[in-house]
Scaffold this motif. Structure first.
Motif, PDB file in Angstrom:
ATOM      1  N   VAL A 104      12.910  23.273  20.554  1.00 22.15           N
ATOM      2  CA  VAL A 104      11.263  22.599  21.168  1.00 22.15           C
ATOM      3  C   VAL A 104      10.750  23.104  22.237  1.00 22.15           C
ATOM      4  CG1 VAL A 104       9.641  21.388  20.477  1.00 22.15           C
ATOM      5  CG2 VAL A 104      10.851  21.400  19.200  1.00 22.15           C
ATOM      6  N   ALA A 105      11.641  22.498  23.394  1.00 24.10           N
ATOM      7  CA  ALA A 105      11.487  22.799  24.480  1.00 24.10           C
ATOM      8  C   ALA A 105      11.411  24.121  25.341  1.00 24.10           C
ATOM      9  CB  ALA A 105      12.059  21.275  26.170  1.00 24.10           C
ATOM     10  N   ASN A 106      12.166  24.402  24.894  1.00 24.52           N
ATOM     11  CA  ASN A 106      12.606  26.307  25.398  1.00 24.52           C
ATOM     12  C   ASN A 106      11.068  27.176  24.765  1.00 24.52           C
ATOM     13  OD1 ASN A 106      14.241  28.506  26.656  1.00 24.52           O
ATOM     14  ND2 ASN A 106      14.544  28.888  24.530  1.00 24.52           N
ATOM     15  N   ALA A 107      10.953  26.376  23.536  1.00 25.04           N
ATOM     16  CA  ALA A 107      10.270  27.790  22.910  1.00 25.04           C
ATOM     17  C   ALA A 107       8.818  27.889  23.504  1.00 25.04           C
ATOM     18  CB  ALA A 107      10.042  27.390  21.446  1.00 25.04           C
ATOM     19  N   LEU A 108       8.164  26.429  24.548  1.00 28.62           N
ATOM     20  CA  LEU A 108       7.249  25.735  25.152  1.00 28.62           C
ATOM     21  C   LEU A 108       7.269  26.915  25.928  1.00 28.62           C
ATOM     22  CD1 LEU A 108       6.183  22.494  22.850  1.00 28.62           C
ATOM     23  CD2 LEU A 108       5.334  24.748  22.420  1.00 28.62           C
ATOM     24  N   SER A 109       8.251  25.823  26.552  1.00 25.18           N
ATOM     25  CA  SER A 109       8.242  26.848  28.589  1.00 25.18           C
ATOM     26  C   SER A 109       8.164  28.493  28.408  1.00 25.18           C
ATOM     27  CB  SER A 109       9.315  26.233  28.899  1.00 25.18           C
ATOM     28  OG  SER A 109      10.719  27.041  28.122  1.00 25.18           O
ATOM     29  N   GLN A 110       9.306  29.025  27.093  1.00 28.50           N
ATOM     30  CA  GLN A 110       8.510  30.426  27.115  1.00 28.50           C
ATOM     31  C   GLN A 110       7.168  31.359  26.628  1.00 28.50           C
ATOM     32  OE1 GLN A 110      11.201  32.066  28.496  1.00 28.50           O
ATOM     33  NE2 GLN A 110      12.758  30.166  29.079  1.00 28.50           N
TER      34      GLN A 110
ATOM     35  N   ARG B 256       6.418  24.957  31.674  1.00 27.21           N
ATOM     36  CA  ARG B 256       6.088  26.371  32.081  1.00 27.21           C
ATOM     37  C   ARG B 256       5.716  26.155  33.227  1.00 27.21           C
ATOM     38  NH1 ARG B 256       1.745  27.022  27.589  1.00 27.21           N
ATOM     39  NH2 ARG B 256       2.700  26.961  25.262  1.00 27.21           N
ATOM     40  N   GLU B 257       5.368  25.707  34.258  1.00 26.57           N
ATOM     41  CA  GLU B 257       5.105  25.308  35.778  1.00 26.57           C
ATOM     42  C   GLU B 257       6.960  25.826  36.908  1.00 26.57           C
ATOM     43  OE1 GLU B 257       2.413  26.474  35.926  1.00 26.57           O
ATOM     44  OE2 GLU B 257       1.737  25.683  34.207  1.00 26.57           O
ATOM     45  N   ALA B 258       8.036  25.747  35.899  1.00 28.48           N
ATOM     46  CA  ALA B 258       8.636  25.465  36.534  1.00 28.48           C
ATOM     47  C   ALA B 258       9.294  26.828  36.711  1.00 28.48           C
ATOM     48  CB  ALA B 258      10.007  24.849  35.379  1.00 28.48           C
ATOM     49  N   SER B 259      10.622  27.377  38.172  1.00 31.33           N
ATOM     50  CA  SER B 259      10.320  28.846  38.547  1.00 31.33           C
ATOM     51  C   SER B 259      11.348  29.025  37.350  1.00 31.33           C
ATOM     52  CB  SER B 259      11.925  27.856  39.488  1.00 31.33           C
ATOM     53  OG  SER B 259      12.897  27.872  38.661  1.00 31.33           O
ATOM     54  N   LYS B 260      12.263  30.482  37.025  1.00 31.15           N
ATOM     55  CA  LYS B 260      12.194  31.078  36.244  1.00 31.15           C
ATOM     56  C   LYS B 260      13.496  30.811  36.197  1.00 31.15           C
ATOM     57  CE  LYS B 260      13.994  36.135  35.666  1.00 31.15           C
ATOM     58  NZ  LYS B 260      13.411  37.779  35.698  1.00 31.15           N
ATOM     59  N   HIS B 261      14.609  30.150  36.969  1.00 28.12           N
ATOM     60  CA  HIS B 261      16.073  29.725  36.443  1.00 28.12           C
ATOM     61  C   HIS B 261      16.193  28.416  36.117  1.00 28.12           C
ATOM     62  CE1 HIS B 261      17.156  33.038  39.621  1.00 28.12           C
ATOM     63  NE2 HIS B 261      16.614  32.806  40.920  1.00 28.12           N
ATOM     64  N   SER B 262      14.759  27.902  36.686  1.00 26.27           N
ATOM     65  CA  SER B 262      14.769  26.344  35.858  1.00 26.27           C
ATOM     66  C   SER B 262      14.877  27.167  33.747  1.00 26.27           C
ATOM     67  CB  SER B 262      14.090  25.496  35.937  1.00 26.27           C
ATOM     68  OG  SER B 262      14.168  25.094  37.572  1.00 26.27           O
ATOM     69  N   LYS B 263      14.019  27.963  34.253  1.00 25.07           N
ATOM     70  CA  LYS B 263      13.205  28.117  32.833  1.00 25.07           C
ATOM     71  C   LYS B 263      14.725  28.960  31.889  1.00 25.07           C
ATOM     72  CE  LYS B 263       9.041  29.547  33.194  1.00 25.07           C
ATOM     73  NZ  LYS B 263       7.756  29.821  32.922  1.00 25.07           N
ATOM     74  N   GLU B 264      14.842  29.659  32.566  1.00 21.49           N
ATOM     75  CA  GLU B 264      16.864  30.012  32.274  1.00 21.49           C
ATOM     76  C   GLU B 264      18.458  29.289  31.207  1.00 21.49           C
ATOM     77  OE1 GLU B 264      17.563  32.897  30.934  1.00 21.49           O
ATOM     78  OE2 GLU B 264      15.194  34.096  31.205  1.00 21.49           O
ATOM     79  N   LEU B 265      17.990  28.229  33.012  1.00 15.26           N
ATOM     80  CA  LEU B 265      18.985  26.363  32.439  1.00 15.26           C
ATOM     81  C   LEU B 265      18.200  26.253  30.901  1.00 15.26           C
ATOM     82  CD1 LEU B 265      20.768  24.934  33.478  1.00 15.26           C
ATOM     83  CD2 LEU B 265      19.455  23.889  34.405  1.00 15.26           C
ATOM     84  N   LEU B 266      17.100  26.472  31.180  1.00 12.69           N
ATOM     85  CA  LEU B 266      16.884  25.722  29.625  1.00 12.69           C
ATOM     86  C   LEU B 266      17.426  26.202  28.241  1.00 12.69           C
ATOM     87  CD1 LEU B 266      15.737  23.418  28.274  1.00 12.69           C
ATOM     88  CD2 LEU B 266      13.143  24.472  28.509  1.00 12.69           C
ATOM     89  N   ARG B 267      17.248  28.346  28.619  1.00  9.97           N
ATOM     90  CA  ARG B 267      17.294  28.561  27.643  1.00  9.97           C
ATOM     91  C   ARG B 267      19.158  28.670  27.296  1.00  9.97           C
ATOM     92  NH1 ARG B 267      14.775  33.894  25.658  1.00  9.97           N
ATOM     93  NH2 ARG B 267      13.664  33.864  27.438  1.00  9.97           N
ATOM     94  N   THR B 268      19.920  28.383  28.161  1.00 14.94           N
ATOM     95  CA  THR B 268      21.109  28.490  27.486  1.00 14.94           C
ATOM     96  C   THR B 268      21.189  27.862  27.271  1.00 14.94           C
ATOM     97  OG1 THR B 268      21.654  29.539  29.866  1.00 14.94           O
ATOM     98  CG2 THR B 268      23.316  28.866  29.453  1.00 14.94           C
ATOM     99  N   MET B 269      20.643  26.303  27.751  1.00 13.76           N
ATOM    100  CA  MET B 269      20.808  24.602  26.616  1.00 13.76           C
ATOM    101  C   MET B 269      20.887  24.882  25.120  1.00 13.76           C
ATOM    102  SD  MET B 269      19.598  21.144  26.889  1.00 13.76           S
ATOM    103  CE  MET B 269      19.293  20.045  26.823  1.00 13.76           C
ATOM    104  N   ALA B 270      19.728  25.647  24.759  1.00 12.14           N
ATOM    105  CA  ALA B 270      19.412  25.848  23.615  1.00 12.14           C
ATOM    106  C   ALA B 270      20.426  26.618  22.564  1.00 12.14           C
ATOM    107  CB  ALA B 270      17.860  26.326  23.491  1.00 12.14           C
ATOM    108  N   ASP B 271      21.065  27.906  23.700  1.00 16.53           N
ATOM    109  CA  ASP B 271      21.557  28.661  23.221  1.00 16.53           C
ATOM    110  C   ASP B 271      22.712  28.029  22.888  1.00 16.53           C
ATOM    111  OD1 ASP B 271      20.089  31.040  22.933  1.00 16.53           O
ATOM    112  OD2 ASP B 271      20.112  31.518  25.184  1.00 16.53           O
TER     113      ASP B 271
END
Length: 403
Positions: free
Chosen positions: A60-66, A158-173
């Motif tokens: 959920v957190a990853n989907a909303l951040s992206q 959503r306001e975080a950096s691209k690298h932070s979002k990628e970390l969240l995506r990796t966690m979800a994957d």
């Protein structure tokens, strides 16, 4: 041995689960005293319950951040379908109870649980779960709290950096990969769960409540095979049965044996992915559905409540029964995502007819007796409908994705 392993891995998950079911039933009938086999089921359900809260939060957190503005998530339609399906199931249960009134023997039942005092308490508990400590929500598998904090974290990210979002995506994957590993162990888990059910000596006592149990199962089957397909057809304008049967086959079978909507969240997530649905929608709708999409719970609440009403000789007109359907639908939204969660809401419905809490808790005791089968069917209906309505909402707006 290599050929056997290769054939096993190449077989579809449904075929492997079927083999596990047959093996578990056979062992349960022939060797009911074997120890350790039932542990396989406990380990499987425990693994699903352990990973599900982390999976929900991460997805959920990853989907909303992206999420990008303008993307369609169909959540409004999904929520409407959840509420419509639950109310329709409650109404069908009332009609079924009118057509086939049943009575139960009310005797003292030692039920060491506390039921809610009314709808107000049910709604209050739901609101308090929203602001639960995020870590405690994950530990206690409070999915309302997990969802609320995941939404907050996702929006903030959503306001975080691209690298932070990628970390969240990796966690979800990574979490999704772990879930895939656990689901591949489903045949062994189902084997243990079936064995434990078959070898349970308490099953013989179900004969005393055969008519009541038959009414519950028949009503749930009618909802699953007639009402839900009708709702799906009205939205999709296409034959809904291939989708309905696939949801029942993949999600319903697993949920039948785990007896937990919460434990079945990873299975439903995987099914939504296989159906090609939008992850922005199902990453939120599936965990939300395990809490508020409770058609089976509404059926259980109404049938058992009206059985108590018939036993006590209380006259009920259709207007009162209609109000009962509304109460059952609202109460069902507060049913816990664990086995037997709906039974504790029966006293709320019984209070409409002036039935004392002591008598209502005896009805709850009857529910626990038949729960071996009733709760399994209830969970199968609840969980499979989560995927069904999520898919229907998307197929209704995107014709290209229709099966």
């Amino acid at each position: 041995m290599k050929r056997i392993i290769r054939a096993w891995t190449k077989a579809s998950l449904i075929k492997r689960i079927l083999i596990g079911m047959i093996s578990g039933a056979t062992l349960g009938m022939l060797f009911p005293n074997l120890t350790g086999i039932g542990l396989l089921g406990d380990l499987f359900v425990g693994g699903l319950k352990a990973i599900a809260p982390i999976l929900v939060f991460a997805l959920v957190a990853n989907a909303l951040s992206q999420h990008q503005k303008g993307q369609n998530t169909n959540m409004k339609t999904v929520i409407f379908l959840y509420l419509l399906g639950t109310f329709a199931a409650a109404l069908v249960a009332v009609l079924a109870s009118f057509l086939l009134p049943v009575q139960i023997t009310l005797t003292s039942a030692n039920t060491e649980v506390a039921a809610p005092d009314g709808i107000g308490q049910v709604l209050s508990n739901l609101l308090l779960k929203l602001v639960d400590n995020p870590l405690n929500a994950i530990v206690e598998a409070n999915y309302i709290g997990i969802l609320s904090w995941a939404v907050i974290f996702g929006l903030a990210m959503r306001e975080a950096s691209k690298h932070s979002k990628e970390l969240l995506r990796t966690m979800a994957d990574v979490t999704s990969k772990i879930v895939e590993w656990i689901i591949n162990l489903a045949p062994f888990g189902i084997l243990g769960l079936v064995f434990k059910t078959i070898s349970d000596k308490g099953i013989a006592s179900l004969a005393n409540y055969g008519i009541l149990l038959g009414l519950l199962i028949a009503t749930m089957a009618f909802v699953a095979l007639i009402i839900n397909p009708l709702i799906a057809f009205l939205f999709m304008r296409k034959n809904p049965y291939p989708l309905v049967l696939k949801c029942l086959r993949v999600s319903g079978i697993t949920a039948f044996f785990t007896r937990s909507s919460a434990a079945n969240i990873p299975v439903n997530m995987k099914l939504c992915q296989d159906l090609g649905l939008n992850p922005d929608t199902y990453s939120v709708s599936i965990p939300l559905g395990s809490t508020i999409n409770m058609a089976g719970a509404a059926v259980t609440i109404n049938v058992l409540t009206l059985a108590a009403v018939n036993t006590l000789g209380i006259s009920v007109d259709f207007g009162t029964a209609f109000v009962l359907s509304v109460v059952a639908a609202i109460s069902a939204c507060g049913a816990s995502g664990i086995a037997g969660g709906s039974l504790l809401l029966i006293p709320v419905a019984c209070s409409l007819f002036g039935i004392s809490n002591d008598l209502a808790m005896q009805v709850v005791g009857v529910g626990f007796v038949i729960g071996v089968v009733q709760d399994s069917c209830e969970t199968a209906l609840n969980s499979s409908t989560d995927v069904l309505f999520t898919a229907v909402a998307e197929y209704a707006t995107n014709r290209k994705l229709r099966p």
